[in-house]
Design a protein around this motif. Structure first.
Motif, PDB file in Angstrom:
ATOM      1  N   GLU A  14      16.829  -0.764 -17.702  1.00  0.00           N
ATOM      2  CA  GLU A  14      15.646  -1.622 -17.707  1.00  0.00           C
ATOM      3  C   GLU A  14      15.134  -1.870 -16.287  1.00  0.00           C
ATOM      4  OE1 GLU A  14      17.243  -3.870 -21.718  1.00  0.00           O
ATOM      5  OE2 GLU A  14      17.467  -4.846 -19.770  1.00  0.00           O
ATOM      6  N   ALA A  15      16.045  -1.994 -15.345  1.00  0.00           N
ATOM      7  CA  ALA A  15      15.648  -2.232 -13.958  1.00  0.00           C
ATOM      8  C   ALA A  15      14.903  -1.031 -13.385  1.00  0.00           C
ATOM      9  CB  ALA A  15      16.866  -2.550 -13.106  1.00  0.00           C
ATOM     10  N   GLN A  16      15.224   0.166 -13.846  1.00  0.00           N
ATOM     11  CA  GLN A  16      14.530   1.356 -13.361  1.00  0.00           C
ATOM     12  C   GLN A  16      13.034   1.297 -13.670  1.00  0.00           C
ATOM     13  OE1 GLN A  16      15.620   3.952 -11.413  1.00  0.00           O
ATOM     14  NE2 GLN A  16      17.329   2.555 -11.185  1.00  0.00           N
ATOM     15  N   LYS A  17      12.691   0.751 -14.810  1.00  0.00           N
ATOM     16  CA  LYS A  17      11.274   0.612 -15.173  1.00  0.00           C
ATOM     17  C   LYS A  17      10.568  -0.347 -14.220  1.00  0.00           C
ATOM     18  CE  LYS A  17       7.676   1.313 -17.713  1.00  0.00           C
ATOM     19  NZ  LYS A  17       6.979   2.585 -17.635  1.00  0.00           N
ATOM     20  N   VAL A  18      11.230  -1.450 -13.880  1.00  0.00           N
ATOM     21  CA  VAL A  18      10.640  -2.411 -12.940  1.00  0.00           C
ATOM     22  C   VAL A  18      10.472  -1.760 -11.573  1.00  0.00           C
ATOM     23  CG1 VAL A  18      10.981  -4.613 -11.746  1.00  0.00           C
ATOM     24  CG2 VAL A  18      11.488  -4.415 -14.178  1.00  0.00           C
ATOM     25  N   ILE A  19      11.464  -0.991 -11.153  1.00  0.00           N
ATOM     26  CA  ILE A  19      11.357  -0.301  -9.864  1.00  0.00           C
ATOM     27  C   ILE A  19      10.164   0.638  -9.864  1.00  0.00           C
ATOM     28  CG2 ILE A  19      12.490   1.398  -8.374  1.00  0.00           C
ATOM     29  CD1 ILE A  19      15.173   0.091  -9.275  1.00  0.00           C
ATOM     30  N   GLU A  20      10.009   1.385 -10.949  1.00  0.00           N
ATOM     31  CA  GLU A  20       8.865   2.301 -11.067  1.00  0.00           C
ATOM     32  C   GLU A  20       7.536   1.548 -10.974  1.00  0.00           C
ATOM     33  OE1 GLU A  20       6.579   4.922 -14.470  1.00  0.00           O
ATOM     34  OE2 GLU A  20       8.598   4.196 -14.877  1.00  0.00           O
ATOM     35  N   LEU A  21       7.417   0.480 -11.749  1.00  0.00           N
ATOM     36  CA  LEU A  21       6.173  -0.292 -11.765  1.00  0.00           C
ATOM     37  C   LEU A  21       5.880  -0.921 -10.402  1.00  0.00           C
ATOM     38  CD1 LEU A  21       6.626  -1.966 -15.255  1.00  0.00           C
ATOM     39  CD2 LEU A  21       4.942  -0.215 -14.662  1.00  0.00           C
ATOM     40  N   ARG A  22       6.911  -1.408  -9.740  1.00  0.00           N
ATOM     41  CA  ARG A  22       6.719  -2.006  -8.414  1.00  0.00           C
ATOM     42  C   ARG A  22       6.317  -0.965  -7.391  1.00  0.00           C
ATOM     43  NH1 ARG A  22      11.297  -6.729  -8.202  1.00  0.00           N
ATOM     44  NH2 ARG A  22       9.797  -8.370  -8.686  1.00  0.00           N
ATOM     45  N   LEU A  23       6.936   0.204  -7.436  1.00  0.00           N
ATOM     46  CA  LEU A  23       6.574   1.258  -6.481  1.00  0.00           C
ATOM     47  C   LEU A  23       5.128   1.702  -6.648  1.00  0.00           C
ATOM     48  CD1 LEU A  23       9.815   3.437  -6.384  1.00  0.00           C
ATOM     49  CD2 LEU A  23       8.887   1.986  -4.568  1.00  0.00           C
ATOM     50  N   VAL A  24       4.673   1.771  -7.886  1.00  0.00           N
ATOM     51  CA  VAL A  24       3.272   2.126  -8.129  1.00  0.00           C
ATOM     52  C   VAL A  24       2.352   1.069  -7.545  1.00  0.00           C
ATOM     53  CG1 VAL A  24       1.520   2.405  -9.922  1.00  0.00           C
ATOM     54  CG2 VAL A  24       3.729   3.545 -10.148  1.00  0.00           C
ATOM     55  N   ARG A  25       2.674  -0.196  -7.788  1.00  0.00           N
ATOM     56  CA  ARG A  25       1.855  -1.288  -7.278  1.00  0.00           C
ATOM     57  C   ARG A  25       1.834  -1.287  -5.747  1.00  0.00           C
ATOM     58  NH1 ARG A  25       1.326  -6.918 -10.124  1.00  0.00           N
ATOM     59  NH2 ARG A  25       0.487  -5.427 -11.586  1.00  0.00           N
ATOM     60  N   ILE A  26       2.979  -1.060  -5.139  1.00  0.00           N
ATOM     61  CA  ILE A  26       3.062  -1.041  -3.677  1.00  0.00           C
ATOM     62  C   ILE A  26       2.331   0.168  -3.114  1.00  0.00           C
ATOM     63  CG2 ILE A  26       4.678  -0.804  -1.747  1.00  0.00           C
ATOM     64  CD1 ILE A  26       6.634  -2.563  -3.429  1.00  0.00           C
ATOM     65  N   ALA A  27       2.424   1.304  -3.809  1.00  0.00           N
ATOM     66  CA  ALA A  27       1.752   2.520  -3.340  1.00  0.00           C
ATOM     67  C   ALA A  27       0.234   2.362  -3.298  1.00  0.00           C
ATOM     68  CB  ALA A  27       2.129   3.701  -4.232  1.00  0.00           C
ATOM     69  N   TRP A  28      -0.321   1.555  -4.206  1.00  0.00           N
ATOM     70  CA  TRP A  28      -1.768   1.332  -4.205  1.00  0.00           C
ATOM     71  C   TRP A  28      -2.215   0.543  -2.982  1.00  0.00           C
ATOM     72  CZ3 TRP A  28      -5.510   3.612  -6.814  1.00  0.00           C
ATOM     73  CH2 TRP A  28      -5.187   4.296  -7.974  1.00  0.00           C
ATOM     74  N   GLY A  29      -1.286  -0.204  -2.392  1.00  0.00           N
ATOM     75  CA  GLY A  29      -1.590  -0.951  -1.172  1.00  0.00           C
ATOM     76  C   GLY A  29      -2.452  -2.167  -1.430  1.00  0.00           C
ATOM     77  N   GLY A  30      -2.892  -2.774  -0.356  1.00  0.00           N
ATOM     78  CA  GLY A  30      -3.766  -3.929  -0.449  1.00  0.00           C
ATOM     79  C   GLY A  30      -3.015  -5.230  -0.624  1.00  0.00           C
ATOM     80  N   ALA A  31      -3.770  -6.250  -0.983  1.00  0.00           N
ATOM     81  CA  ALA A  31      -3.214  -7.597  -1.122  1.00  0.00           C
ATOM     82  C   ALA A  31      -2.188  -7.677  -2.245  1.00  0.00           C
ATOM     83  CB  ALA A  31      -4.337  -8.596  -1.368  1.00  0.00           C
ATOM     84  N   GLU A  32      -2.413  -6.945  -3.339  1.00  0.00           N
ATOM     85  CA  GLU A  32      -1.450  -6.960  -4.446  1.00  0.00           C
ATOM     86  C   GLU A  32      -0.106  -6.387  -4.024  1.00  0.00           C
ATOM     87  OE1 GLU A  32      -2.461  -5.331  -8.201  1.00  0.00           O
ATOM     88  OE2 GLU A  32      -4.299  -6.499  -8.389  1.00  0.00           O
ATOM     89  N   ALA A  33      -0.139  -5.336  -3.212  1.00  0.00           N
ATOM     90  CA  ALA A  33       1.103  -4.737  -2.728  1.00  0.00           C
ATOM     91  C   ALA A  33       1.851  -5.706  -1.833  1.00  0.00           C
ATOM     92  CB  ALA A  33       0.808  -3.440  -1.975  1.00  0.00           C
ATOM     93  N   GLN A  34       1.114  -6.373  -0.959  1.00  0.00           N
ATOM     94  CA  GLN A  34       1.730  -7.356  -0.060  1.00  0.00           C
ATOM     95  C   GLN A  34       2.366  -8.487  -0.874  1.00  0.00           C
ATOM     96  OE1 GLN A  34       1.394  -7.385   3.482  1.00  0.00           O
ATOM     97  NE2 GLN A  34       2.501  -9.289   3.748  1.00  0.00           N
ATOM     98  N   ALA A  35       1.629  -9.001  -1.853  1.00  0.00           N
ATOM     99  CA  ALA A  35       2.136 -10.093  -2.682  1.00  0.00           C
ATOM    100  C   ALA A  35       3.365  -9.655  -3.482  1.00  0.00           C
ATOM    101  CB  ALA A  35       1.039 -10.591  -3.623  1.00  0.00           C
ATOM    102  N   GLU A  36       3.342  -8.448  -3.987  1.00  0.00           N
ATOM    103  CA  GLU A  36       4.474  -7.935  -4.771  1.00  0.00           C
ATOM    104  C   GLU A  36       5.717  -7.794  -3.904  1.00  0.00           C
ATOM    105  OE1 GLU A  36       6.586  -7.136  -7.966  1.00  0.00           O
ATOM    106  OE2 GLU A  36       4.462  -7.639  -8.040  1.00  0.00           O
ATOM    107  N   THR A  37       5.545  -7.328  -2.686  1.00  0.00           N
ATOM    108  CA  THR A  37       6.677  -7.178  -1.772  1.00  0.00           C
ATOM    109  C   THR A  37       7.307  -8.527  -1.452  1.00  0.00           C
ATOM    110  OG1 THR A  37       5.612  -5.231  -0.823  1.00  0.00           O
ATOM    111  CG2 THR A  37       7.386  -6.211   0.440  1.00  0.00           C
ATOM    112  N   VAL A  38       6.476  -9.505  -1.150  1.00  0.00           N
ATOM    113  CA  VAL A  38       6.991 -10.847  -0.854  1.00  0.00           C
ATOM    114  C   VAL A  38       7.677 -11.429  -2.082  1.00  0.00           C
ATOM    115  CG1 VAL A  38       6.307 -13.207  -0.263  1.00  0.00           C
ATOM    116  CG2 VAL A  38       5.324 -11.273   0.988  1.00  0.00           C
ATOM    117  N   SER A  39       7.061 -11.270  -3.235  1.00  0.00           N
ATOM    118  CA  SER A  39       7.618 -11.779  -4.482  1.00  0.00           C
ATOM    119  C   SER A  39       8.967 -11.126  -4.782  1.00  0.00           C
ATOM    120  CB  SER A  39       6.645 -11.520  -5.627  1.00  0.00           C
ATOM    121  OG  SER A  39       7.227 -11.834  -6.857  1.00  0.00           O
ATOM    122  N   MET A  40       9.038  -9.818  -4.575  1.00  0.00           N
ATOM    123  CA  MET A  40      10.245  -9.067  -4.873  1.00  0.00           C
ATOM    124  C   MET A  40      11.424  -9.589  -4.046  1.00  0.00           C
ATOM    125  SD  MET A  40      10.802  -4.943  -4.558  1.00  0.00           S
ATOM    126  CE  MET A  40      10.177  -4.912  -2.897  1.00  0.00           C
TER     127      MET A  40
END
Length: 81
Positions: A14-40
């Protein structure tokens, strides 16, 4: 109740799916990527402290894995939306 190995294995899958989704979000960059990194990072610190508290209070490893699975499921729902 499942075998402890099975629940730990399910958590890993299950954690692998979260890793995949987070990497996609981070790869897109921008404010969402920054927020996701801090949240993570924040989530990991809080989850580790919660796990330590559970074990110090006499909880079991099964309880810790079950709680981590809840957190992973929440992240999967949030990131899939």
């Amino acid at each position: 109740m499942l075998n402890p190995f099975c629940t730990a294995f399910l958590l890993a899958v299950e954690a692998q799916k979260v890793i995949e989704l987070r990497l996609v979000r981070i790869a897109w960059g921008g404010a969402e990527a920054q927020a996701e990194t801090v949240s993570m990072v924040g989530e990991k610190v809080v989850a580790a402290m919660e796990a330590a508290n559970t074990l110090l209070a006499g909880g079991t490893h099964d309880q810790v894995v079950a709680r981590y699975r809840e957190l992973v499921a929440g992240n999967t729902r949030r990131l899939s939306a």
